[in-house]
Motif scaffolding. Structure first.
Motif, short mmCIF file in Angstrom:
data_model
loop_
_atom_site.label_atom_id
_atom_site.label_comp_id
_atom_site.label_asym_id
_atom_site.label_seq_id
_atom_site.Cartn_x
_atom_site.Cartn_y
_atom_site.Cartn_z
N HIS A 1 71.52 -20.28 80.85
CA HIS A 1 72.60 -20.30 79.87
C HIS A 1 73.60 -19.20 80.19
O HIS A 1 73.23 -18.03 80.34
N TYR A 2 74.86 -19.59 80.31
CA TYR A 2 75.96 -18.66 80.60
C TYR A 2 76.89 -18.63 79.40
O TYR A 2 77.05 -19.62 78.69
N THR A 3 77.53 -17.49 79.20
CA THR A 3 78.44 -17.32 78.07
C THR A 3 79.72 -16.63 78.53
O THR A 3 79.66 -15.65 79.27
N VAL A 4 80.86 -17.16 78.10
CA VAL A 4 82.14 -16.48 78.28
C VAL A 4 82.42 -15.82 76.93
O VAL A 4 82.55 -16.50 75.91
N THR A 5 82.47 -14.49 76.93
CA THR A 5 82.57 -13.74 75.69
C THR A 5 83.57 -12.58 75.81
O THR A 5 83.69 -12.00 76.89
N PRO A 6 84.27 -12.26 74.74
CA PRO A 6 85.20 -11.13 74.80
C PRO A 6 84.46 -9.81 74.60
O PRO A 6 83.35 -9.78 74.07
N ASN A 7 85.11 -8.72 75.02
CA ASN A 7 84.55 -7.41 74.69
C ASN A 7 84.82 -7.14 73.21
O ASN A 7 85.35 -8.00 72.50
N LYS A 8 84.48 -5.97 72.76
CA LYS A 8 84.55 -5.65 71.33
C LYS A 8 85.92 -5.93 70.71
O LYS A 8 86.02 -6.49 69.63
N GLY B 1 83.09 -18.82 84.76
CA GLY B 1 81.90 -19.30 84.07
C GLY B 1 81.57 -20.73 84.44
O GLY B 1 80.40 -21.07 84.68
N VAL B 2 82.58 -21.59 84.51
CA VAL B 2 82.38 -22.99 84.89
C VAL B 2 81.83 -23.06 86.32
O VAL B 2 80.87 -23.77 86.60
N GLU B 3 82.45 -22.32 87.23
CA GLU B 3 82.01 -22.33 88.62
C GLU B 3 80.57 -21.87 88.75
O GLU B 3 79.77 -22.49 89.43
N THR B 4 80.23 -20.78 88.06
CA THR B 4 78.87 -20.24 88.11
C THR B 4 77.87 -21.23 87.52
O THR B 4 76.80 -21.46 88.10
N GLU C 1 77.32 -24.15 89.89
CA GLU C 1 76.56 -23.75 91.07
C GLU C 1 75.08 -23.59 90.78
O GLU C 1 74.25 -23.61 91.69
N ASN C 2 74.73 -23.39 89.52
CA ASN C 2 73.34 -23.12 89.13
C ASN C 2 72.79 -24.18 88.18
O ASN C 2 72.11 -23.85 87.21
N LYS C 3 73.09 -25.43 88.45
CA LYS C 3 72.62 -26.55 87.62
C LYS C 3 71.10 -26.62 87.65
O LYS C 3 70.51 -26.27 88.68
N PRO C 4 70.46 -27.07 86.61
CA PRO C 4 70.98 -27.42 85.30
C PRO C 4 71.30 -26.14 84.51
O PRO C 4 70.58 -25.14 84.60
N SER C 5 72.38 -26.20 83.76
CA SER C 5 72.81 -25.02 83.02
C SER C 5 73.71 -25.42 81.85
O SER C 5 74.17 -26.55 81.77
N THR C 6 73.91 -24.45 80.96
CA THR C 6 74.86 -24.65 79.86
C THR C 6 75.83 -23.47 79.88
O THR C 6 75.50 -22.39 80.35
N LEU C 7 77.01 -23.72 79.36
CA LEU C 7 78.04 -22.69 79.27
C LEU C 7 78.61 -22.71 77.86
O LEU C 7 79.09 -23.74 77.40
N GLU D 1 83.23 -23.88 72.29
CA GLU D 1 82.87 -25.04 73.09
C GLU D 1 81.58 -24.77 73.83
O GLU D 1 81.32 -23.64 74.25
N LYS D 2 80.76 -25.80 73.99
CA LYS D 2 79.53 -25.69 74.74
C LYS D 2 79.51 -26.82 75.74
O LYS D 2 79.71 -27.99 75.38
N ARG D 3 79.27 -26.49 77.01
CA ARG D 3 79.26 -27.48 78.08
C ARG D 3 77.89 -27.47 78.76
O ARG D 3 77.28 -26.42 78.89
N THR D 4 77.46 -28.65 79.19
CA THR D 4 76.18 -28.79 79.89
C THR D 4 76.45 -29.36 81.27
O THR D 4 77.23 -30.30 81.42
N TYR D 5 75.79 -28.79 82.25
CA TYR D 5 75.92 -29.25 83.63
C TYR D 5 74.54 -29.68 84.12
O TYR D 5 73.62 -28.87 84.16
N GLU D 6 74.43 -30.95 84.44
CA GLU D 6 73.16 -31.53 84.90
C GLU D 6 73.16 -31.62 86.43
O GLU D 6 74.19 -31.55 87.05
N ARG D 7 72.01 -31.86 86.96
CA ARG D 7 71.90 -32.00 88.43
C ARG D 7 72.56 -33.22 88.94
O ARG D 7 72.85 -34.18 88.44
#
Length: 67
Positions: A3-10, A38-41, A44-50, A61-67
């Motif tokens: 599981h990957y997350t795109v998140t802001p700092n404080k 985040g999308v690229e990472t 590259e590491n499927k299966p994964s979620t972002l 938004e939540k995205r899932t990348y399957e093999r």
């Protein structure tokens, strides 16, 4: 599944791509660049979620990348 997350700092002046919500892998000055990384990472590491968070740290938004 990783599981990957795109998140802001404080104060939302920088954006991070985090793996498993533990530690940031990279810091970006623009949200769009962090999302691209985040999308690229995740692809590259499927299966994964972002999960893409807003400045308020809410899931926009939540995205899932399957093999």
């Amino acid at each position: 599944m990783r599981h990957y997350t795109v998140t802001p700092n404080k104060d939302a002046t920088a954006w991070y791509v985090k793996i498993e919500d533990v530690a940031p892998t990279e810091e970006y000055d623009k949200r769009d660049k962090a999302i691209e990384a985040g999308v690229e990472t995740a692809k590259e590491n499927k299966p994964s979620t972002l999960s893409i968070l807003t400045k308020e740290h809410e899931v926009e938004e939540k995205r899932t990348y399957e093999r």
